[in-house]
Design a protein around this motif. Structure first.
Motif, PDB file in Angstrom:
ATOM      1  N   GLY A 185      50.019  -7.483  19.681  1.00 21.44           N
ATOM      2  CA  GLY A 185      48.508  -7.814  19.289  1.00 21.44           C
ATOM      3  C   GLY A 185      48.130  -8.509  17.866  1.00 21.44           C
ATOM      4  N   ILE A 186      49.437  -8.691  17.113  1.00 21.81           N
ATOM      5  CA  ILE A 186      49.402  -8.937  15.724  1.00 21.81           C
ATOM      6  C   ILE A 186      49.084 -10.508  15.748  1.00 21.81           C
ATOM      7  N   GLU A 187      48.316 -11.148  14.650  1.00 27.18           N
ATOM      8  CA  GLU A 187      47.980 -12.331  14.654  1.00 27.18           C
ATOM      9  C   GLU A 187      48.904 -13.062  13.579  1.00 27.18           C
ATOM     10  N   PRO A 188      49.664 -14.107  14.073  1.00 27.27           N
ATOM     11  CA  PRO A 188      50.748 -14.474  13.142  1.00 27.27           C
ATOM     12  C   PRO A 188      50.133 -14.968  11.996  1.00 27.27           C
ATOM     13  N   LEU A 189      50.722 -14.897  10.801  1.00 24.10           N
ATOM     14  CA  LEU A 189      50.164 -15.303   9.171  1.00 24.10           C
ATOM     15  C   LEU A 189      50.410 -16.880   9.373  1.00 24.10           C
ATOM     16  N   SER A 190      49.165 -17.525   8.695  1.00 20.10           N
ATOM     17  CA  SER A 190      49.336 -18.821   8.368  1.00 20.10           C
ATOM     18  C   SER A 190      50.154 -19.218   7.434  1.00 20.10           C
ATOM     19  N   LEU A 191      50.778 -20.446   7.412  1.00 18.47           N
ATOM     20  CA  LEU A 191      51.735 -21.039   6.384  1.00 18.47           C
ATOM     21  C   LEU A 191      51.026 -20.965   5.028  1.00 18.47           C
TER      22      LEU A 191
END
Length: 206
Positions: free
Chosen positions: A168-174
């Motif tokens: 359920g974690i949203e990936p970090l943006s660059l």
């Protein structure tokens, strides 16, 4: 689908704990050099300031970018979605609390090293008995011990995350990765060879 725990870099950082005793022994060795010329609390504060504060500040402000090893770092733009999710778990309030706990624990260990240092003074008699230099070297050795404590602690927090929470974690943006993490080393396209990655996946999935 492979588990996020099959990331080799996680286990490489955890294995770094094995070097912790080496740095602590070096710190003890340097603490035994020369005759103290300052009160114990002042010497303790000096060594702790060198060995604890830089890493603690980093972990609290901009945590160490764990996809780095021995002076090289994986380019943030080459991270997979799973790796960017892992970084989300590194940059959390819980990890900052763990960093504080690790720092307090390390200072407690340092206090005990000061207590037993006179018992091993004879082993350092062959060195120049320059107490001020020895304290600086002790601080640097203590810095090494904290490096190989703080990073594995933050990584182990990732490893105990359950799969449902991780999914359920949203990936970090660059942009967030570059802004929020301390990236040390020359940036490269790949750190761990593909063969080693495959071996880690086989072992962790079995």
């Amino acid at each position: 689908m492979h588990s996020f725990r099959s990331e080799p870099i996680l286990w490489i950082h955890v294995a770094g704990l094995a070097t912790l005793p080496i740095f602590l022994v070096l710190c003890l060795f340097f603490l035994s050099v020369g005759e103290p010329f300052l009160p114990v609390w002042m010497e303790l504060s000096l060594v702790a300031a060198i060995g604890v504060l830089p890493l603690l500040w980093m972990q609290l402000r901009r945590p160490f970018y764990i996809f780095a090893l021995l002076g090289i770092a994986l380019k943030p733009e080459n991270l997979t979605e799973r790796q960017r999710k892992i970084l989300c778990l590194i940059n959390t309030k819980l990890n900052r609390i763990l960093a504080l706990v690790a720092a307090v624990l390390s200072i407690w260990v340092l206090w005990h090293l000061f207590q037993i240092a006179p018992l091993v003074a004879s082993s350092a008699k062959f060195l120049p008995q320059w107490r001020s230099l020895a304290l600086v070297l002790a601080g640097l050795a203590f810095l090494g011990s904290n490096l190989f404590l703080q990073i594995p602690v933050s990584v182990m927090r990732v490893l105990v995350t359950n799969d449902t929470e991780f999914a359920g974690i949203e990936p970090l943006s660059l942009e967030k990765i570059k802004q929020d993490f301390t990236i040390l080393g020359v940036r490269v396209n790949q750190i761990v060879p593909r063969l080693l990655q495959s071996l880690f996946r086989i072992n962790t999935d079995s």
